[in-house]
Motif scaffolding. Structure first.
Motif, short mmCIF file in Angstrom:
data_model
loop_
_atom_site.label_atom_id
_atom_site.label_comp_id
_atom_site.label_asym_id
_atom_site.label_seq_id
_atom_site.Cartn_x
_atom_site.Cartn_y
_atom_site.Cartn_z
N LEU A 1 49.95 -32.91 -68.07
CA LEU A 1 49.53 -32.04 -66.97
C LEU A 1 48.45 -32.68 -66.10
O LEU A 1 48.38 -32.43 -64.91
CB LEU A 1 49.07 -30.68 -67.50
N LEU A 2 47.62 -33.51 -66.71
CA LEU A 2 46.62 -34.24 -65.92
C LEU A 2 47.30 -35.23 -64.98
O LEU A 2 46.87 -35.42 -63.85
CB LEU A 2 45.66 -35.01 -66.84
N MET A 3 48.37 -35.85 -65.45
CA MET A 3 49.05 -36.86 -64.65
C MET A 3 49.93 -36.26 -63.57
O MET A 3 50.08 -36.82 -62.50
CB MET A 3 49.90 -37.77 -65.55
N LYS A 4 50.54 -35.10 -63.86
CA LYS A 4 51.53 -34.53 -62.94
C LYS A 4 51.12 -33.22 -62.30
O LYS A 4 51.84 -32.70 -61.46
CB LYS A 4 52.85 -34.33 -63.69
N LYS A 5 50.04 -32.62 -62.73
CA LYS A 5 49.54 -31.31 -62.28
C LYS A 5 50.37 -30.14 -62.79
O LYS A 5 49.83 -29.15 -63.23
CB LYS A 5 49.44 -31.22 -60.76
N GLU A 6 51.68 -30.24 -62.65
CA GLU A 6 52.56 -29.17 -63.11
C GLU A 6 53.74 -29.80 -63.84
O GLU A 6 54.23 -30.85 -63.44
CB GLU A 6 53.11 -28.35 -61.93
N CYS A 7 54.19 -29.13 -64.89
CA CYS A 7 55.34 -29.62 -65.64
C CYS A 7 56.18 -28.44 -66.08
O CYS A 7 55.67 -27.35 -66.32
CB CYS A 7 54.90 -30.39 -66.89
N THR A 8 57.46 -28.71 -66.25
CA THR A 8 58.35 -27.74 -66.87
C THR A 8 58.50 -28.09 -68.35
O THR A 8 58.11 -29.17 -68.78
CB THR A 8 59.75 -27.77 -66.21
N TYR A 9 59.10 -27.18 -69.07
CA TYR A 9 59.40 -27.42 -70.48
C TYR A 9 60.20 -28.71 -70.62
O TYR A 9 59.91 -29.55 -71.49
CB TYR A 9 60.18 -26.21 -71.02
N GLY A 10 61.18 -28.89 -69.76
CA GLY A 10 62.02 -30.08 -69.79
C GLY A 10 61.24 -31.36 -69.56
O GLY A 10 61.54 -32.40 -70.16
N ASP A 11 60.25 -31.30 -68.67
CA ASP A 11 59.41 -32.48 -68.42
C ASP A 11 58.70 -32.91 -69.69
O ASP A 11 58.64 -34.10 -70.02
CB ASP A 11 58.36 -32.20 -67.33
N GLN A 56 48.41 -22.36 -68.14
CA GLN A 56 48.97 -21.09 -67.67
C GLN A 56 50.40 -21.33 -67.22
O GLN A 56 50.77 -22.44 -66.84
CB GLN A 56 48.14 -20.52 -66.53
N LYS A 57 51.20 -20.27 -67.29
CA LYS A 57 52.57 -20.30 -66.79
C LYS A 57 52.57 -19.82 -65.35
O LYS A 57 51.90 -18.86 -65.01
CB LYS A 57 53.46 -19.36 -67.60
N LEU A 58 53.38 -20.49 -64.54
CA LEU A 58 53.57 -20.09 -63.15
C LEU A 58 55.07 -19.96 -62.89
O LEU A 58 55.87 -20.62 -63.55
CB LEU A 58 52.98 -21.14 -62.21
N GLU A 59 55.43 -19.16 -61.90
CA GLU A 59 56.83 -19.07 -61.51
C GLU A 59 57.26 -20.40 -60.89
O GLU A 59 56.51 -21.02 -60.14
CB GLU A 59 57.02 -17.96 -60.48
N HIS A 60 58.46 -20.80 -61.22
CA HIS A 60 59.01 -22.02 -60.64
C HIS A 60 59.56 -21.67 -59.25
O HIS A 60 60.29 -20.70 -59.11
CB HIS A 60 60.12 -22.58 -61.53
N PRO A 61 59.21 -22.45 -58.23
CA PRO A 61 59.65 -22.10 -56.87
C PRO A 61 61.16 -22.23 -56.65
O PRO A 61 61.71 -21.58 -55.76
CB PRO A 61 58.89 -23.08 -55.99
N ASP A 62 61.83 -23.02 -57.49
CA ASP A 62 63.25 -23.28 -57.28
C ASP A 62 64.19 -22.59 -58.26
O ASP A 62 65.39 -22.61 -58.07
CB ASP A 62 63.52 -24.79 -57.34
N LYS A 91 64.43 -19.20 -61.19
CA LYS A 91 63.85 -18.11 -61.98
C LYS A 91 64.01 -18.35 -63.49
O LYS A 91 63.34 -17.74 -64.29
CB LYS A 91 64.50 -16.78 -61.59
N ALA A 92 64.88 -19.28 -63.85
CA ALA A 92 65.11 -19.59 -65.27
C ALA A 92 64.05 -20.55 -65.82
O ALA A 92 63.95 -20.73 -67.03
CB ALA A 92 66.50 -20.19 -65.45
N LYS A 93 63.27 -21.16 -64.95
CA LYS A 93 62.26 -22.13 -65.37
C LYS A 93 60.87 -21.60 -65.07
O LYS A 93 60.69 -20.76 -64.19
CB LYS A 93 62.43 -23.46 -64.62
N VAL A 94 59.90 -22.14 -65.79
CA VAL A 94 58.50 -21.87 -65.47
C VAL A 94 57.78 -23.21 -65.33
O VAL A 94 58.22 -24.22 -65.86
CB VAL A 94 57.78 -21.00 -66.54
N LEU A 95 56.71 -23.17 -64.59
CA LEU A 95 55.83 -24.33 -64.48
C LEU A 95 54.60 -24.07 -65.33
O LEU A 95 54.12 -22.94 -65.41
CB LEU A 95 55.39 -24.54 -63.02
#
Length: 135
Positions: free
Chosen positions: A31-41, A68-74, A76-80
């Motif tokens: 998360l430090l390197m990418k700011k936001e990640c998904t579970y898949g990342d 924290q979890k955020l809504e994925h902009p692209d 609804k099945a994923k979270v950031l």
């Protein structure tokens, strides 16, 4: 850690309860390197964390207020996932862990540039990293 019973009042013990397992700081690192990640990342990271462990660590880090979890902009099945302020406050610790590891292990060439930046001006590196995470 909100409703969890602490083993002791020792600050080291508290810290280890919050992020002191084999995987949690690697999630924070990503998360430090990418700011936001998904579970898949996270699942694709080179360390190959098992999916059940990943789910457990993400939940633990969220419960401890580090991510924290955020809504994925692209989708609804994923979270950031993103670091909270409490998670961002781990930046200096991760810098020190990197510098410590450099003393005692062989560092791959791809990581030497970032370590060089840490050495050049550690405080400036920390300040800029935190500033970038807050954008």
């Amino acid at each position: 850690m909100k409703n969890q019973k602490k083993r002791s009042d020792c600050p080291v013990s508290y810290s280890l309860e919050a992020f002191g397992d084999k995987w949690s700081l690697l999630i924070v690192r990503d998360l430090l390197m990418k700011k936001e990640c998904t579970y898949g990342d996270f699942a694709k990271a080179e360390e190959k964390i098992a999916t059940n462990i990943l789910a457990s660590r993400l939940l633990s880090l969220e419960e401890n207020g580090i991510i924290q979890k955020l809504e994925h902009p692209d989708s609804k099945a994923k979270v950031l996932y993103r670091l909270t302020q409490k998670g961002i406050d781990l930046v200096p610790i991760l810098v020190e862990i990197n510098l410590w590891a450099e003393k005692y292990t062989e560092i791959p060439d791809c990581r030497k540039e970032i370590l060089s930046k840490m050495h050049t001006n550690k405080e400036e590196f920390i300040k800029n990293t935190i500033k970038d995470l807050k954008k």
